[in-house]
Motif scaffolding. Structure first.
Motif, short mmCIF file in Angstrom:
data_model
loop_
_atom_site.label_atom_id
_atom_site.label_comp_id
_atom_site.label_asym_id
_atom_site.label_seq_id
_atom_site.Cartn_x
_atom_site.Cartn_y
_atom_site.Cartn_z
N MET A 21 0.88 -1.05 0.05
CA MET A 21 0.10 0.10 0.03
C MET A 21 1.11 1.02 0.10
N ARG A 22 2.00 1.15 0.23
CA ARG A 22 3.04 2.63 0.29
C ARG A 22 3.28 2.73 -1.16
N ASN A 23 3.31 2.01 -2.02
CA ASN A 23 3.48 2.35 -3.42
C ASN A 23 2.27 2.51 -4.22
N ARG A 24 2.16 3.62 -4.90
CA ARG A 24 0.96 4.09 -5.51
C ARG A 24 0.58 2.98 -6.56
N GLN A 28 -2.82 0.48 -6.84
CA GLN A 28 -3.65 0.37 -7.87
C GLN A 28 -3.85 -1.11 -8.55
N LEU A 29 -2.68 -1.82 -8.36
CA LEU A 29 -2.79 -3.16 -8.71
C LEU A 29 -3.57 -3.96 -7.83
N LEU A 30 -3.49 -3.83 -6.60
CA LEU A 30 -4.31 -4.43 -5.55
C LEU A 30 -5.67 -4.14 -5.81
N MET A 31 -6.36 -2.76 -6.14
CA MET A 31 -7.36 -2.58 -6.47
C MET A 31 -7.92 -3.08 -7.48
N LYS A 32 -7.42 -3.16 -8.66
CA LYS A 32 -7.78 -3.83 -9.68
C LYS A 32 -7.95 -5.44 -9.45
N ALA A 33 -7.22 -6.09 -8.78
CA ALA A 33 -7.16 -7.52 -8.47
C ALA A 33 -8.24 -7.79 -7.48
N GLY A 34 -8.60 -6.83 -6.40
CA GLY A 34 -9.87 -7.04 -5.83
C GLY A 34 -10.99 -6.93 -6.36
N LEU A 35 -11.10 -5.83 -7.25
CA LEU A 35 -12.29 -5.73 -8.30
C LEU A 35 -12.60 -6.69 -9.00
N ALA A 36 -11.44 -7.45 -9.58
CA ALA A 36 -11.56 -8.34 -10.70
C ALA A 36 -12.38 -9.98 -9.63
N VAL A 37 -11.56 -10.03 -8.54
CA VAL A 37 -12.09 -11.21 -7.68
C VAL A 37 -13.32 -10.90 -7.33
N ALA A 38 -13.98 -9.94 -7.01
CA ALA A 38 -15.29 -9.72 -6.58
C ALA A 38 -16.28 -9.67 -7.69
N ALA A 39 -15.83 -9.17 -8.75
CA ALA A 39 -16.65 -9.35 -10.06
C ALA A 39 -16.78 -10.80 -10.38
#
Length: 87
Positions: A21-24, A28-39
């Motif tokens: 989370m310290r690196n931008r 963003q990669l974590l957010m995209k991966a989390g969104l892909a898993v949820a979808a």
């Protein structure tokens, strides 16, 4: 002994998330991966809900969610084809 293993696993996961989370870009990669898993999970759930009337079921587990999350609708079609051929 079992709770020690789980506590080490949870602590290491939290440390990994904090470091990422310290690196931008990794955030963003974590957010995209989390969104892909949820979808993917929602897509599998909807498929099972609509397929219940036809006695069609794809198990929702880590492997199927990862496959649908990575491949999207072609991954879901692949899982459906494998489920249809096997059963």
């Amino acid at each position: 002994m079992r709770w020690i293993v789980w506590s080490v696993l949870v602590c290491s996961f939290l440390i990994l998330v904090l470091v990422l989370m310290r690196n931008r870009e990794s955030r963003q990669l974590l957010m995209k991966a989390g969104l892909a898993v949820a979808a993917a999970a929602l897509l599998l759930y909807a498929t099972n809900w609509f397929g219940a009337s036809y006695d069609f079921h794809i198990p929702i587990n880590g492997g199927t969610v990862a496959l649908v999350g990575l491949l999207g609708l072609p991954g879901l079609a692949l899982l459906a084809a494998v489920q249809w051929v096997v059963l």
